[in-house]
Scaffold this active site. Structure first.
Site, short mmCIF file in Angstrom:
data_model
loop_
_atom_site.label_atom_id
_atom_site.label_comp_id
_atom_site.label_asym_id
_atom_site.label_seq_id
_atom_site.Cartn_x
_atom_site.Cartn_y
_atom_site.Cartn_z
N HIS A 85 -6.02 3.06 -0.33
CA HIS A 85 -6.30 2.83 1.08
C HIS A 85 -5.96 4.06 1.91
O HIS A 85 -5.04 4.81 1.60
CB HIS A 85 -5.63 1.57 1.62
CG HIS A 85 -4.14 1.55 1.59
ND1 HIS A 85 -3.38 2.04 2.64
CD2 HIS A 85 -3.26 1.07 0.69
CE1 HIS A 85 -2.09 1.85 2.37
NE2 HIS A 85 -1.99 1.27 1.19
N ASP A 87 -5.41 4.01 5.39
CA ASP A 87 -4.57 3.80 6.57
C ASP A 87 -3.09 3.86 6.23
O ASP A 87 -2.70 3.72 5.07
CB ASP A 87 -4.89 2.44 7.24
CG ASP A 87 -4.55 1.26 6.34
OD1 ASP A 87 -4.81 1.31 5.13
OD2 ASP A 87 -3.99 0.26 6.87
N ASP A 148 2.21 6.28 0.92
CA ASP A 148 1.55 4.97 0.87
C ASP A 148 0.37 5.03 1.84
O ASP A 148 0.54 4.84 3.03
CB ASP A 148 2.54 3.88 1.26
CG ASP A 148 1.90 2.50 1.35
OD1 ASP A 148 0.75 2.36 0.92
OD2 ASP A 148 2.56 1.58 1.86
N GLU A 182 -5.81 -1.57 5.04
CA GLU A 182 -5.09 -2.37 4.04
C GLU A 182 -3.78 -2.87 4.61
O GLU A 182 -3.36 -4.00 4.35
CB GLU A 182 -4.83 -1.52 2.79
CG GLU A 182 -4.31 -2.32 1.60
CD GLU A 182 -2.79 -2.33 1.44
OE1 GLU A 182 -2.30 -2.95 0.50
OE2 GLU A 182 -2.06 -1.73 2.28
N GLU A 183 -3.10 -2.02 5.39
CA GLU A 183 -1.75 -2.36 5.88
C GLU A 183 -1.77 -3.54 6.85
O GLU A 183 -0.74 -4.13 7.13
CB GLU A 183 -1.11 -1.14 6.56
CG GLU A 183 -0.86 0.03 5.62
CD GLU A 183 0.26 -0.22 4.63
OE1 GLU A 183 0.87 -1.31 4.65
OE2 GLU A 183 0.54 0.69 3.82
N ASP A 205 -1.53 2.37 -6.03
CA ASP A 205 -0.73 2.17 -4.81
C ASP A 205 0.65 1.61 -5.14
O ASP A 205 1.23 0.87 -4.35
CB ASP A 205 -1.49 1.19 -3.88
CG ASP A 205 -0.91 1.15 -2.47
OD1 ASP A 205 -0.13 2.06 -2.12
OD2 ASP A 205 -1.24 0.21 -1.73
N HIS A 387 6.61 2.95 4.56
CA HIS A 387 6.71 2.38 5.91
C HIS A 387 7.99 2.84 6.62
O HIS A 387 8.42 2.21 7.57
CB HIS A 387 6.66 0.83 5.91
CG HIS A 387 5.44 0.26 5.26
ND1 HIS A 387 5.09 -1.06 5.39
CD2 HIS A 387 4.49 0.83 4.48
CE1 HIS A 387 3.97 -1.28 4.69
NE2 HIS A 387 3.60 -0.14 4.14
ZN LIG Z 1 -0.14 0.73 0.20
#
Ligand SMILES: [Zn+2]
Length: 416
Positions: A85, A87, A148, A182-183, A205, A387
């Site tokens: 992903h 984003d 990520d 995705e997030e 991922d 994150h």
């Molecule tokens: Zn991810």
């Protein structure tokens, strides 16, 4: 197979380039993709794929990147897809990321220069123990890094580059899918599965080098509606049954052993995530999680039992719980095609690691893709502390992921 003839890895340079492009997604936006800036990275990736000679690479209106590397084998080999992903998480800023490479890590604290209060310590990041001598990439202290899932993007892109430049690696059709959003849980909402046209997919991922995840939570959402009895507060004695107070008692009575903060491993939970209340009505929104679909039903019954017990003291009030499926444990689908996971584990071993099969206490793009007809486990990308401002990844783990992807392409051809 011998990969010694490889060109130099390009994964580090690609990664350092991709993380500087802000691709934060936004759960409050109704648009698709939720933020237009995700397409900035999509265009860069498409251009790089086109430059490699992958002529069908394109970005669609929803922000997906699709591309195909045609087979170079005489055999009939099923098409496999690699997916990451684009984003980054809305939980932490992704604007103006300044990646820093800390070469030859020897275990010392890593102080992030733009906010010296951000210190990456081995005691708090035990996975750093496996990184001695490696080159660790971090952000500068004020943003997340975006490993990520830009580590996954860079790994897949390098693998494409290696495949194109090493025709001795025989493979079937290789499909590339890069997703937005995705997030915020919308990563596959607008995906065109027919266009992907693959028999199996692998999201890239995951966390530790060597891990393959073939299980995710199964997930339901639930809305508990409480109907109380309203009355003028000055004349309410013996009549009013406040829905807000009932809701508060229900939340307080939820079993601690079935909460996110009270569970780990393979245990499921029920979790109130939002509440709206008035005297007459109140609603509590729940998420319900478990690896076992049957247990989701039992967990919903726990909510009903707790509510029923609280309402014994409120004879004129009622409640109703409605649940709806969100996503399902991918294992159910993967078990029907065991070679997808077996080949994944074999590729990890061929790349020189111990393969470890794991489960994720959450969902992935792959859990939904698996139920859309594209069975899709998750392989490691090397991302850690995602994150957060202390996010990190090592160059060597990213290279291991590139090798794993290449072995996967080769194994599918070899076994066909
Ligand atoms: Zn991810």
């Amino acid at each position: 197979m011998n990969f010694n003839s490889f060109r130099r890895f390009t994964v580090k340079e690609r990664f350092l380039r991709y993380v500087t492009i802000d691709t934060q997604s936004d759960p409050s936006s109704p648009a698709y993709p939720s933020t237009e800036k995700q397409k900035d990275l999509g265009r860069v990736l498409v251009n790089e794929l086109l430059e490699m000679g992958i002529s069908d690479a394109h970005l669609d209106e929803f922000g997906y990147v699709y591309a195909t590397i045609p087979a170079n084998s005489e055999k009939t080999v099923p098409a496999i897809c690699f997916c990451s992903h684009m984003d980054t998480s809305p939980d932490c800023s992704g604007a103006g990321v300044k990646p820093i490479v800390h070469e030859n890590y020897q275990g010392a604290d890593i102080v992030l220069p733009d906010d010296p209060a951000q210190i990456i310590k081995m005691a708090e990041h035990p996975d750093l123990k496996n990184q001695m001598g490696n080159d660790i990439v971090t952000a500068s202290g004020t943003t997340l890094l975006g490993a990520d899932n830009k580590a996954g993007l860079a790994e897949i892109m390098d693998a494409c580059y290696q495949l194109i430049n090493n025709p001795s690696i025989k493979h079937g059709p290789i499909k590339i899918l890069f997703t937005p959003d995705e997030e915020i849980g919308r990563g596959v909402d607008k995906v065109d599965i027919a266009k992907v046209g693959a028999y199996a997919a692998y999201t890239v991922d995951g966390e530790n080098a060597g891990n393959l995840e073939d299980e995710t939570f199964s997930a339901d959402g639930g809305t508990l509606l409480i109907n109380g009895v309203s009355a003028h507060p000055g004349f309410a004695k013996g009549k009013m049954e406040s829905a807000i107070k009932i809701a508060g008692k229900i939340i307080a009575a939820l079993p601690p052993g079935l909460s996110p903060e009270g569970t780990d491993g393979k245990q499921g939970f029920i979790h109130p995530v939002a509440m709206e209340g008035h005297v007459e009505t109140a609603t509590i929104e729940f998420i319900i999680r478990d690896f076992d679909d049957e247990k989701l039903i039992q967990h919903a019954d726990v909510i009903r039992q707790v509510a029923g017990k609280v309402l014994q003291d409120y004879p004129a009030s009622t409640f109703q719980l409605q649940t709806r499926p969100q996503y399902r444990n991918m294992k159910k689908m993967l078990d029907q095609h065991p070679q997808i996971v077996e080949y994944g584990l074999e590729s990890i071993r061929r790349a020189g690691m111990d393969a470890k099969r794991c489960s994720i206490r959450g969902g992935t793009d792959g859990s939904r893709l698996s139920f859309m007809g594209l069975p899709c486990p998750n392989i490691f990308a090397g991302e850690h502390a995602f994150h957060s401002r202390q996010e990190w990844v090592s160059v060597q783990d990213m290279q291991k992921a590139v090798e794993t992807i290449l072995h996967l392409c080769a194994i599918w051809e070899e076994k066909s």
